[in-house]
Design a protein around this motif. Sequence first.
Motif, mmCIF file in Angstrom:
data_model
loop_
_atom_site.group_PDB
_atom_site.id
_atom_site.type_symbol
_atom_site.label_atom_id
_atom_site.label_comp_id
_atom_site.label_asym_id
_atom_site.label_seq_id
_atom_site.Cartn_x
_atom_site.Cartn_y
_atom_site.Cartn_z
ATOM 1 N N GLY A 422 0.825 -1.208 0.000
ATOM 2 C CA GLY A 422 0.000 0.000 0.000
ATOM 3 C C GLY A 422 0.856 1.253 0.000
ATOM 4 O O GLY A 422 0.582 2.212 -0.746
ATOM 5 N N PHE A 423 1.904 1.257 0.834
ATOM 6 C CA PHE A 423 2.829 2.396 0.876
ATOM 7 C C PHE A 423 3.500 2.595 -0.483
ATOM 8 O O PHE A 423 3.630 3.727 -0.973
ATOM 9 N N ILE A 426 1.127 4.184 -2.943
ATOM 10 C CA ILE A 426 0.950 5.626 -2.701
ATOM 11 C C ILE A 426 2.155 6.410 -3.242
ATOM 12 O O ILE A 426 1.991 7.412 -3.944
#
Length: 457
Positions: A422-423, A426
């Motif tokens: 997820g990081f 982003i």
Amino acid sequence: MKSNSAEQKEKPLQWWQLSLLGVACTIGTGFFLGSSIAINMAGPSVIFSYILAAIGTYFVYEALAKLMINDPQKGSFRTYAKHAYGRWAGFSSGWVYFLSELLIIGSQMTALSIFSRFWFPNIPLWVFATIYSVLGLLVILMGPSGFDRVENLLAVLKIAAILMFIILALLALFGVLGAGDGDAFRIPRTYDTVFPNGLTGLLPSLIYGFYGYAGIEIMGLLAVRLKDMKEAPKSGKVMLLLLAIIYVSSIGLALLMVSWDRFTTEKSPFVTALNQYDLAFVPHVFNAVFIIAGFSTMVASLFAIIRILVTLAEDRDAPEILSKRVKKDIALPAMALTTGGITISIILALIMPGRIYEYITTAAGLMLLYNWFFILGSYGRIIKLTLMSNIKRILGFTLVFLGVFGTVFHQTSRPGFFVSLGFILIIGIVTLIMKHFWDKTNGDDNGPSSLFTKIKQ
């Protein structure tokens, strides 16, 4: 141009000094406490995790060292990623590293505060976190020579603590400390006793082996100070060999002293192994060691992310003001931003449910290893490799990939793996947005202009 840079004023290092600094930046709570989680997953086969991780880490460090020899850069791995793949790679590599280390520092501060309450139970955690933050920043403000002295001292103390355990374990082995528990000193001889949880136990433990050696990026940032850059590979080889011997021998002795299934994730394996003997000083000594180890790696991380932030700003991949220095060449704006980020990280650690913050910091640790893929990839694109060098590079890729992929096999680390993705997603989206502005303002993604410069103008 580096004529006015603070890095030129830093004291040159001998190869063995870089090795010692590498030990200081590497041995942390990730080994003293993380090894108990690895034992819980893999049993006695955890020894293989630390051996394989040492081999994989060396292949990555060797690639980084040869890149440094070929073209010394204070931005180290992120600069090589930019040269190899373009501006997007340098941008994303730098910010992935900054964010991951920032989150890890927050967790280290919280852990240091919890260790300190062992002796001072009535003092709030935030008080200790503030004290350690200030002390860490003071070490950075002391400059390179102060950083070197503090880290070298802490490295010696950490090695001494592990050697103390090894000596006590050998004394116990020969009966000098008295009778231990009945299940001690049983050497596993069958597949089921060496691999009690099979390969699906070994694979997730591999990430903790890599955590035990994480710190080579900081060595890369320090290697630019070597008197003879060609000695960079030797520094890493000696450091990793020393760590591998210390790690394998200390964990191996702990497993001889206590059955693997008696280790818990809440206690260091060394405390668990010595608890069966009447040694009242052991909890106090190791609590001090945990604080020393955590503080040492925290200061090293502070140094690294401030250096990365400055190089990002110099390349206009961060606001230009972050590259500014004040008296004695102190990167005060970068330190201020880092301090603010650490404060937020500490607050998150204190108010978030423990499990959720654990997933975030696990993800942050994985993100450090994602940068290792950049290092190995840059190595192959920038330097013409021999057959043997390419084989080692591929083996490095494979071992690091197994360390990352192994996290999906255990419920403790699996959520952190998906949070790390997820990081990355982003940061990838932010990088694509930035690339749009780079293309618009300069025609390509390698020019000096950026959104930050445009906003300033």
